[in-house]
Design a protein around this motif. Sequence first.
Motif, PDB file in Angstrom:
ATOM      1  N   ARG A  83      16.269   0.495  -4.159  1.00 37.15           N
ATOM      2  CA  ARG A  83      16.648   0.857  -5.350  1.00 37.15           C
ATOM      3  C   ARG A  83      15.683  -0.142  -6.983  1.00 37.15           C
ATOM      4  O   ARG A  83      16.405   0.434  -7.125  1.00 37.15           O
ATOM      5  CB  ARG A  83      18.544  -0.309  -5.042  1.00 37.15           C
ATOM      6  N   HIS A  84      15.168  -0.751  -6.275  1.00 41.04           N
ATOM      7  CA  HIS A  84      14.327  -1.353  -7.011  1.00 41.04           C
ATOM      8  C   HIS A  84      13.092  -1.135  -6.951  1.00 41.04           C
ATOM      9  O   HIS A  84      12.602  -1.190  -5.137  1.00 41.04           O
ATOM     10  CB  HIS A  84      14.753  -2.931  -6.762  1.00 41.04           C
ATOM     11  N   TYR A  85      12.208  -0.473  -7.499  1.00 43.03           N
ATOM     12  CA  TYR A  85      10.748  -0.253  -7.092  1.00 43.03           C
ATOM     13  C   TYR A  85      10.060  -1.072  -7.038  1.00 43.03           C
ATOM     14  O   TYR A  85       8.878  -1.060  -6.137  1.00 43.03           O
ATOM     15  CB  TYR A  85      10.011   0.152  -8.478  1.00 43.03           C
ATOM     16  N   TRP A  86       9.990  -2.727  -7.393  1.00 43.56           N
ATOM     17  CA  TRP A  86       9.036  -3.644  -6.468  1.00 43.56           C
ATOM     18  C   TRP A  86       9.609  -3.685  -4.894  1.00 43.56           C
ATOM     19  O   TRP A  86       8.659  -3.956  -3.926  1.00 43.56           O
ATOM     20  CB  TRP A  86       9.958  -5.023  -7.385  1.00 43.56           C
ATOM     21  N   VAL A  87      11.079  -3.153  -4.685  1.00 44.21           N
ATOM     22  CA  VAL A  87      10.998  -3.412  -3.119  1.00 44.21           C
ATOM     23  C   VAL A  87      10.360  -2.422  -2.779  1.00 44.21           C
ATOM     24  O   VAL A  87       9.678  -2.519  -1.439  1.00 44.21           O
ATOM     25  CB  VAL A  87      12.856  -3.725  -2.843  1.00 44.21           C
ATOM     26  N   LEU A  88      10.482  -1.208  -3.016  1.00 45.49           N
ATOM     27  CA  LEU A  88      10.372  -0.018  -2.707  1.00 45.49           C
ATOM     28  C   LEU A  88       8.355   0.073  -2.602  1.00 45.49           C
ATOM     29  O   LEU A  88       7.752   0.511  -1.789  1.00 45.49           O
ATOM     30  CB  LEU A  88      10.529   0.873  -3.449  1.00 45.49           C
ATOM     31  N   ILE A  89       7.739  -0.799  -3.440  1.00 45.40           N
ATOM     32  CA  ILE A  89       6.541  -0.527  -3.429  1.00 45.40           C
ATOM     33  C   ILE A  89       5.593  -1.944  -2.271  1.00 45.40           C
ATOM     34  O   ILE A  89       4.717  -1.654  -1.270  1.00 45.40           O
ATOM     35  CB  ILE A  89       5.391  -1.074  -4.567  1.00 45.40           C
ATOM     36  N   LYS A  90       6.583  -2.850  -2.091  1.00 44.32           N
ATOM     37  CA  LYS A  90       6.187  -3.478  -1.203  1.00 44.32           C
ATOM     38  C   LYS A  90       6.552  -3.118   0.089  1.00 44.32           C
ATOM     39  O   LYS A  90       5.761  -3.320   0.714  1.00 44.32           O
ATOM     40  CB  LYS A  90       7.050  -5.291  -0.766  1.00 44.32           C
ATOM     41  N   LEU A  91       7.891  -2.226   0.738  1.00 49.61           N
ATOM     42  CA  LEU A  91       7.750  -1.599   1.291  1.00 49.61           C
ATOM     43  C   LEU A  91       6.557  -0.526   1.797  1.00 49.61           C
ATOM     44  O   LEU A  91       5.748  -0.612   3.200  1.00 49.61           O
ATOM     45  CB  LEU A  91       9.139  -0.950   2.167  1.00 49.61           C
ATOM     46  N   ALA A  92       6.144   0.333   0.517  1.00 51.85           N
ATOM     47  CA  ALA A  92       4.847   0.897   1.374  1.00 51.85           C
ATOM     48  C   ALA A  92       3.643   0.322   1.018  1.00 51.85           C
ATOM     49  O   ALA A  92       3.022   0.576   2.124  1.00 51.85           O
ATOM     50  CB  ALA A  92       4.680   1.989  -0.352  1.00 51.85           C
ATOM     51  N   ILE A  93       2.992  -0.709   0.629  1.00 51.65           N
ATOM     52  CA  ILE A  93       2.431  -2.198   0.970  1.00 51.65           C
ATOM     53  C   ILE A  93       2.748  -2.260   2.490  1.00 51.65           C
ATOM     54  O   ILE A  93       1.156  -1.880   2.858  1.00 51.65           O
ATOM     55  CB  ILE A  93       2.437  -2.981   0.130  1.00 51.65           C
ATOM     56  N   SER A  94       3.508  -2.656   3.137  1.00 52.96           N
ATOM     57  CA  SER A  94       3.123  -3.084   4.296  1.00 52.96           C
ATOM     58  C   SER A  94       3.411  -2.271   5.561  1.00 52.96           C
ATOM     59  O   SER A  94       2.487  -2.326   6.256  1.00 52.96           O
ATOM     60  CB  SER A  94       4.982  -4.026   4.558  1.00 52.96           C
ATOM     61  N   LEU A  95       3.856  -0.946   4.787  1.00 52.53           N
ATOM     62  CA  LEU A  95       3.953   0.329   5.723  1.00 52.53           C
ATOM     63  C   LEU A  95       2.653   0.937   5.890  1.00 52.53           C
ATOM     64  O   LEU A  95       1.603   0.669   7.483  1.00 52.53           O
ATOM     65  CB  LEU A  95       4.724   1.005   5.975  1.00 52.53           C
ATOM     66  N   VAL A  96       1.665   0.564   4.749  1.00 55.12           N
ATOM     67  CA  VAL A  96       0.202   1.145   4.986  1.00 55.12           C
ATOM     68  C   VAL A  96      -0.562  -0.166   5.276  1.00 55.12           C
ATOM     69  O   VAL A  96      -1.850   0.230   6.642  1.00 55.12           O
ATOM     70  CB  VAL A  96      -0.640   1.128   3.631  1.00 55.12           C
ATOM     71  N   SER A  97      -0.506  -0.947   5.293  1.00 57.42           N
ATOM     72  CA  SER A  97      -1.543  -2.421   5.750  1.00 57.42           C
ATOM     73  C   SER A  97      -1.401  -2.527   6.740  1.00 57.42           C
ATOM     74  O   SER A  97      -2.438  -2.872   7.397  1.00 57.42           O
ATOM     75  CB  SER A  97      -1.141  -3.589   4.627  1.00 57.42           C
ATOM     76  N   THR A  98      -0.458  -2.400   7.609  1.00 59.49           N
ATOM     77  CA  THR A  98       0.252  -2.200   9.326  1.00 59.49           C
ATOM     78  C   THR A  98      -0.743  -0.936   9.623  1.00 59.49           C
ATOM     79  O   THR A  98      -1.335  -1.335  10.514  1.00 59.49           O
ATOM     80  CB  THR A  98       1.205  -1.855   9.545  1.00 59.49           C
ATOM     81  N   SER A  99      -0.281   0.379   9.061  1.00 59.54           N
ATOM     82  CA  SER A  99      -0.951   1.053   9.558  1.00 59.54           C
ATOM     83  C   SER A  99      -2.220   1.619  10.061  1.00 59.54           C
ATOM     84  O   SER A  99      -3.339   1.639  10.816  1.00 59.54           O
ATOM     85  CB  SER A  99      -1.027   2.725   8.767  1.00 59.54           C
ATOM     86  N   VAL A 100      -3.171   0.721   9.012  1.00 58.61           N
ATOM     87  CA  VAL A 100      -4.768   0.752   8.459  1.00 58.61           C
ATOM     88  C   VAL A 100      -4.679  -0.760   9.784  1.00 58.61           C
ATOM     89  O   VAL A 100      -6.426  -0.563  10.216  1.00 58.61           O
ATOM     90  CB  VAL A 100      -5.129   0.256   6.971  1.00 58.61           C
ATOM     91  N   LEU A 101      -4.496  -1.239   9.969  1.00 58.07           N
ATOM     92  CA  LEU A 101      -3.959  -2.145  10.788  1.00 58.07           C
ATOM     93  C   LEU A 101      -4.358  -1.912  12.504  1.00 58.07           C
ATOM     94  O   LEU A 101      -5.717  -1.953  12.976  1.00 58.07           O
ATOM     95  CB  LEU A 101      -3.116  -3.566  10.525  1.00 58.07           C
ATOM     96  N   LEU A 102      -3.301  -1.273  12.777  1.00 51.57           N
ATOM     97  CA  LEU A 102      -3.036  -0.253  13.949  1.00 51.57           C
ATOM     98  C   LEU A 102      -4.089   0.150  14.329  1.00 51.57           C
ATOM     99  O   LEU A 102      -5.341   0.257  14.949  1.00 51.57           O
ATOM    100  CB  LEU A 102      -2.099  -0.296  13.973  1.00 51.57           C
ATOM    101  N   LEU A 103      -4.768   1.453  13.118  1.00 54.37           N
ATOM    102  CA  LEU A 103      -5.766   2.185  13.592  1.00 54.37           C
ATOM    103  C   LEU A 103      -7.360   1.138  13.949  1.00 54.37           C
ATOM    104  O   LEU A 103      -8.216   1.889  14.218  1.00 54.37           O
ATOM    105  CB  LEU A 103      -6.045   3.231  12.332  1.00 54.37           C
ATOM    106  N   HIS A 104      -7.430  -0.056  13.254  1.00 54.14           N
ATOM    107  CA  HIS A 104      -9.086  -0.729  12.983  1.00 54.14           C
ATOM    108  C   HIS A 104      -8.596  -1.537  14.364  1.00 54.14           C
ATOM    109  O   HIS A 104     -10.318  -2.810  14.810  1.00 54.14           O
ATOM    110  CB  HIS A 104      -8.871  -0.729  12.097  1.00 54.14           C
ATOM    111  N   LEU A 105      -8.100  -1.349  14.801  1.00 54.86           N
ATOM    112  CA  LEU A 105      -7.732  -1.814  16.408  1.00 54.86           C
ATOM    113  C   LEU A 105      -8.683  -1.968  17.287  1.00 54.86           C
ATOM    114  O   LEU A 105      -9.762  -2.785  17.803  1.00 54.86           O
ATOM    115  CB  LEU A 105      -6.316  -2.530  17.049  1.00 54.86           C
ATOM    116  N   ARG A 106      -9.014  -0.874  17.371  1.00 51.82           N
ATOM    117  CA  ARG A 106     -10.056   0.001  18.484  1.00 51.82           C
ATOM    118  C   ARG A 106     -11.091  -0.379  18.011  1.00 51.82           C
ATOM    119  O   ARG A 106     -11.955  -0.176  18.648  1.00 51.82           O
ATOM    120  CB  ARG A 106      -9.587   1.369  18.597  1.00 51.82           C
TER     121      ARG A 106
END
Lengths: 171, 48
Positions: A83-106
């Motif tokens: 509903r709100h852009y700030w929530v949507l952007i926070k979700l995107a930041i969390s998803l991208v940051s978690t993905s980058v983190l998992l990709l860097h584990l190896r």
Amino acid sequence: MMGLGWRKVFLTTHVTSSVGWLGSVGVFLALAVVGLESQDLDAARSAYIAMEAAAWYVIVPFAVASLATGLVVSLGGPWGLFRHYWVLIKLAISLVSTSVLLLHLRPIGFMAEAAATLSVDDLRAERLQLVVASAGGIVALLVAQVLSIYKPRGLTPYGWRMEREERGRPR
Amino acid sequence: MDDPAGNLQAGPPGMPLWVKVMGLLAGIAVAAFVVAHLMGYGFGGHPS
């Protein structure tokens, strides 16, 4: 919608894990800088071994907890997820940051294994990448924290439709 | 009128300026990341 008691439990967990995620990435960045710049080989080697433990046992659990509780808090509370852009952007930041983190584990594991035989000039590009990635992570997580606190105005088209429908309903 | 924040105007809202600015900055960051990888910085796939 979730009850107030449960919402506070999840919100507390979300805030704690989000701030913990930011702090632990800060520690990771400090270790990555030591690993890159220190002329003391023992310190550099120890830093990469510590970084692997920090990533697996602190950063990943905080990231997953922050993402999961963020979804619960937004879907179970008045803000919604889309509903709100700030929530949507926070979700995107969390998803991208978690993905980058998992990709860097190896690569992080690779550096921890290579640490035993590391010399000052080995794997400079890879070591620099860990510094840049963690610095980028801190910036992204800081932006997410600022959005959480300021909650800047702005409804998405979906949020606008939902609010109009809710206003049109008899009370 | 019970919309003091001004969220519910007559038509669907446009995208706020702050969202556009953040999108632009994110685009620049992604472009920098792609260029850095194309130039051979980073792990480049050998450990992963």
